[in-house]
Motif scaffolding. Structure first.
Motif, PDB file in Angstrom:
ATOM      1  N   ASP A  22       0.833  -1.206   0.000  1.00 44.90           N
ATOM      2  CA  ASP A  22       0.000   0.000   0.000  1.00 44.90           C
ATOM      3  C   ASP A  22       0.869   1.258   0.000  1.00 44.90           C
ATOM      4  OD1 ASP A  22      -2.333  -1.496   0.002  1.00 44.90           O
ATOM      5  OD2 ASP A  22      -2.466  -1.522   2.189  1.00 44.90           O
ATOM      6  N   ARG A  23       1.939   1.213   0.760  1.00 44.03           N
ATOM      7  CA  ARG A  23       2.872   2.346   0.781  1.00 44.03           C
ATOM      8  C   ARG A  23       3.515   2.528  -0.585  1.00 44.03           C
ATOM      9  NH1 ARG A  23       7.527   2.048   5.255  1.00 44.03           N
ATOM     10  NH2 ARG A  23       5.736   2.370   6.652  1.00 44.03           N
ATOM     11  N   PHE A  24       3.866   1.415  -1.211  1.00 44.87           N
ATOM     12  CA  PHE A  24       4.453   1.475  -2.546  1.00 44.87           C
ATOM     13  C   PHE A  24       3.448   2.026  -3.556  1.00 44.87           C
ATOM     14  CE2 PHE A  24       5.217  -0.844  -6.627  1.00 44.87           C
ATOM     15  CZ  PHE A  24       6.338  -0.131  -7.018  1.00 44.87           C
ATOM     16  N   ALA A  25       2.212   1.576  -3.487  1.00 46.25           N
ATOM     17  CA  ALA A  25       1.179   2.068  -4.402  1.00 46.25           C
ATOM     18  C   ALA A  25       0.976   3.568  -4.239  1.00 46.25           C
ATOM     19  CB  ALA A  25      -0.133   1.328  -4.159  1.00 46.25           C
ATOM     20  N   THR A  26       0.999   4.051  -3.007  1.00 50.97           N
ATOM     21  CA  THR A  26       0.848   5.483  -2.746  1.00 50.97           C
ATOM     22  C   THR A  26       1.996   6.267  -3.364  1.00 50.97           C
ATOM     23  OG1 THR A  26      -0.368   5.076  -0.690  1.00 50.97           O
ATOM     24  CG2 THR A  26       0.688   7.233  -0.933  1.00 50.97           C
ATOM     25  N   ALA A  27       3.209   5.719  -3.269  1.00 53.34           N
ATOM     26  CA  ALA A  27       4.376   6.388  -3.846  1.00 53.34           C
ATOM     27  C   ALA A  27       4.259   6.479  -5.366  1.00 53.34           C
ATOM     28  CB  ALA A  27       5.649   5.634  -3.454  1.00 53.34           C
ATOM     29  N   VAL A  28       3.855   5.391  -5.998  1.00 48.96           N
ATOM     30  CA  VAL A  28       3.718   5.393  -7.456  1.00 48.96           C
ATOM     31  C   VAL A  28       2.613   6.345  -7.897  1.00 48.96           C
ATOM     32  CG1 VAL A  28       3.051   3.989  -9.452  1.00 48.96           C
ATOM     33  CG2 VAL A  28       4.665   3.081  -7.767  1.00 48.96           C
ATOM     34  N   ALA A  29       1.480   6.316  -7.193  1.00 42.21           N
ATOM     35  CA  ALA A  29       0.374   7.205  -7.551  1.00 42.21           C
ATOM     36  C   ALA A  29       0.777   8.666  -7.439  1.00 42.21           C
ATOM     37  CB  ALA A  29      -0.834   6.913  -6.658  1.00 42.21           C
ATOM     38  N   ALA A  30       1.623   8.981  -6.454  1.00 44.34           N
ATOM     39  CA  ALA A  30       2.054  10.367  -6.256  1.00 44.34           C
ATOM     40  C   ALA A  30       2.875  10.873  -7.437  1.00 44.34           C
ATOM     41  CB  ALA A  30       2.862  10.484  -4.966  1.00 44.34           C
ATOM     42  N   LEU A  31       3.560   9.986  -8.141  1.00 43.74           N
ATOM     43  CA  LEU A  31       4.358  10.402  -9.289  1.00 43.74           C
ATOM     44  C   LEU A  31       3.473  10.801 -10.463  1.00 43.74           C
ATOM     45  CD1 LEU A  31       7.165   7.680  -9.216  1.00 43.74           C
ATOM     46  CD2 LEU A  31       7.307  10.041  -8.395  1.00 43.74           C
ATOM     47  N   ASP A  32       2.309  10.178 -10.597  1.00 43.85           N
ATOM     48  CA  ASP A  32       1.347  10.490 -11.663  1.00 43.85           C
ATOM     49  C   ASP A  32       2.035  10.467 -13.033  1.00 43.85           C
ATOM     50  OD1 ASP A  32      -1.146  11.108 -12.715  1.00 43.85           O
ATOM     51  OD2 ASP A  32      -0.860  13.268 -12.519  1.00 43.85           O
ATOM     52  N   ILE A  51       4.984 -10.355  -3.412  1.00 45.51           N
ATOM     53  CA  ILE A  51       4.270  -9.193  -3.959  1.00 45.51           C
ATOM     54  C   ILE A  51       4.642  -8.992  -5.427  1.00 45.51           C
ATOM     55  CG2 ILE A  51       3.967  -6.684  -3.790  1.00 45.51           C
ATOM     56  CD1 ILE A  51       4.659  -6.994  -0.771  1.00 45.51           C
ATOM     57  N   ASP A  52       3.643  -8.774  -6.252  1.00 49.11           N
ATOM     58  CA  ASP A  52       3.857  -8.447  -7.665  1.00 49.11           C
ATOM     59  C   ASP A  52       3.913  -6.918  -7.780  1.00 49.11           C
ATOM     60  OD1 ASP A  52       3.740  -7.961 -10.379  1.00 49.11           O
ATOM     61  OD2 ASP A  52       2.303  -9.559 -10.791  1.00 49.11           O
ATOM     62  N   PHE A  53       5.123  -6.364  -7.678  1.00 57.09           N
ATOM     63  CA  PHE A  53       5.279  -4.915  -7.651  1.00 57.09           C
ATOM     64  C   PHE A  53       4.877  -4.272  -8.974  1.00 57.09           C
ATOM     65  CE2 PHE A  53       7.973  -6.265  -4.160  1.00 57.09           C
ATOM     66  CZ  PHE A  53       7.668  -5.327  -3.189  1.00 57.09           C
ATOM     67  N   THR A  54       5.063  -4.978 -10.064  1.00 57.80           N
ATOM     68  CA  THR A  54       4.657  -4.415 -11.356  1.00 57.80           C
ATOM     69  C   THR A  54       3.148  -4.270 -11.416  1.00 57.80           C
ATOM     70  OG1 THR A  54       6.581  -5.465 -12.388  1.00 57.80           O
ATOM     71  CG2 THR A  54       4.831  -4.686 -13.854  1.00 57.80           C
ATOM     72  N   ALA A  55       2.421  -5.269 -10.928  1.00 54.33           N
ATOM     73  CA  ALA A  55       0.956  -5.195 -10.915  1.00 54.33           C
ATOM     74  C   ALA A  55       0.465  -4.103  -9.978  1.00 54.33           C
ATOM     75  CB  ALA A  55       0.370  -6.547 -10.518  1.00 54.33           C
ATOM     76  N   VAL A  56       1.112  -3.969  -8.830  1.00 52.97           N
ATOM     77  CA  VAL A  56       0.726  -2.915  -7.885  1.00 52.97           C
ATOM     78  C   VAL A  56       0.935  -1.540  -8.520  1.00 52.97           C
ATOM     79  CG1 VAL A  56       1.268  -1.840  -5.662  1.00 52.97           C
ATOM     80  CG2 VAL A  56       1.175  -4.331  -5.848  1.00 52.97           C
ATOM     81  N   ALA A  57       2.076  -1.361  -9.177  1.00 57.47           N
ATOM     82  CA  ALA A  57       2.365  -0.077  -9.820  1.00 57.47           C
ATOM     83  C   ALA A  57       1.398   0.199 -10.960  1.00 57.47           C
ATOM     84  CB  ALA A  57       3.805  -0.060 -10.330  1.00 57.47           C
ATOM     85  N   ALA A  58       1.067  -0.844 -11.736  1.00 56.31           N
ATOM     86  CA  ALA A  58       0.157  -0.672 -12.870  1.00 56.31           C
ATOM     87  C   ALA A  58      -1.207  -0.175 -12.398  1.00 56.31           C
ATOM     88  CB  ALA A  58       0.012  -1.991 -13.621  1.00 56.31           C
ATOM     89  N   GLU A  59      -1.716  -0.754 -11.330  1.00 59.61           N
ATOM     90  CA  GLU A  59      -3.014  -0.312 -10.819  1.00 59.61           C
ATOM     91  C   GLU A  59      -2.930   1.095 -10.245  1.00 59.61           C
ATOM     92  OE1 GLU A  59      -6.525  -1.724  -7.697  1.00 59.61           O
ATOM     93  OE2 GLU A  59      -4.754  -2.981  -7.998  1.00 59.61           O
ATOM     94  N   ALA A  60      -1.819   1.391  -9.553  1.00 65.32           N
ATOM     95  CA  ALA A  60      -1.676   2.691  -8.904  1.00 65.32           C
ATOM     96  C   ALA A  60      -1.595   3.834  -9.913  1.00 65.32           C
ATOM     97  CB  ALA A  60      -0.439   2.689  -8.007  1.00 65.32           C
TER      98      ALA A  60
END
Length: 265
Positions: A22-32, A51-60
């Motif tokens: 969740d923290r990682f997703a928030t960081a990626v979303a902040a970059l927009d 954890i599938d970090f690529t999938a988390v980032a893709a959704e974020a």
């Protein structure tokens, strides 16, 4: 168009050592970011609970296309072998590229590898009793990871664009060799091209080696009080003017993310 590159330290927060998706997703979303290159990405690793970090980032970020490419199969710092295929279902470690624009073609380019064993000299005096006529110094053996680049051919409102993400070695001389090889490989692509990633080089070195134009000069490492720029975004061909750029400190990683906004051409 917003371009961003981010070495994510396998999703770990250096302050507390915690890996939190969740923290990682928030960081990626902040970059927009419209196009995002990630380095040091875990795939199905026990150390990061699969954890599938690529999938988390893709959704974020809301990407429509993404590719994770493993550099090795196994555990970084432990037992591993070079990844010669996808490594699906096994622990892997590599890089990822994500885009809000459609991707018409993906390529993965393998870069020159120094091999499993490399003697790295350490600073300091020679050991006591060393023969003064021999070049004897303290050192350690490095098991260097394989390196690769992801190439994405994008369809954007401005027409075709190519974006490349990579993570080069830190070993003296070899990073330059890898970048020269990548420059030669990319010369065959006839389209405006952006190269991003953790290049493990300082200042204007990547621009001098490639002949590309650097879009941003900001210190990115270490994240808390950055002293050097290791992360770069460079372009070749017709790209718009830079309207803003910054190195963003986030709650994940020991690197700051490098972000560049490019105006329409």
């Amino acid at each position: 168009m917003r371009l961003a590159t981010y070495n994510i330290l396998h999703g770990r927060c250096p302050a507390d050592g915690v890996v939190d998706p969740d923290r990682f997703a928030t960081a990626v979303a902040a970059l927009d970011a419209d196009v995002l290159g990630l380095q040091e990405v875990d795939g199905a690793q026990p150390r990061t609970r699969g954890i599938d970090f690529t999938a988390v980032a893709a959704e974020a970020m809301g990407s429509v296309a993404q590719l994770y490419a493993p550099a090795l199969v196994g555990t970084p710092g432990g037992l591993w072998v070079p990844a010669l295929e996808s490594g699906a279902g096994r622990p892997t470690f590599g890089i990822a590229l994500l885009s809000r624009y459609p991707v018409t073609r993906w390529e993965v380019r393998r870069l020159p590898w120094i091999g499993a064993g490399f003697p790295l000299r350490l600073p300091g005096p020679r050991p006591a009793g060393a023969d003064s006529g021999r070049e004897t110094r303290r050192g350690i053996m490095i098991r260097e990871e394989p390196r690769l680049a992801i190439v994405a051919h994008l369809e954007t409102p401005r027409g075709p664009r190519v974006v490349v993400n990579t993570h080069l070695t830190y070993l003296p001389g070899w990073g330059r060799r890898q970048l020269r090889r990548l420059r030669a490989d990319l010369a065959e692509i006839d389209a405006p091209l952006a190269l991003m990633g953790d290049l493990n080089m300082f200042g204007n070195q990547p621009a001098a080696i490639t002949g590309y134009r650097s879009l941003a000069a900001h210190k990115t490492f270490p994240a808390g009080t950055p002293r050097v720029q290791l992360d770069h975004i460079l372009v070749r061909g017709e790209w718009g003017d830079v309207t803003a750029s910054r190195a963003v400190r986030l709650d994940v990683s020991d690197h700051r993310a490098l972000v560049v906004d490019v105006a329409d051409t």
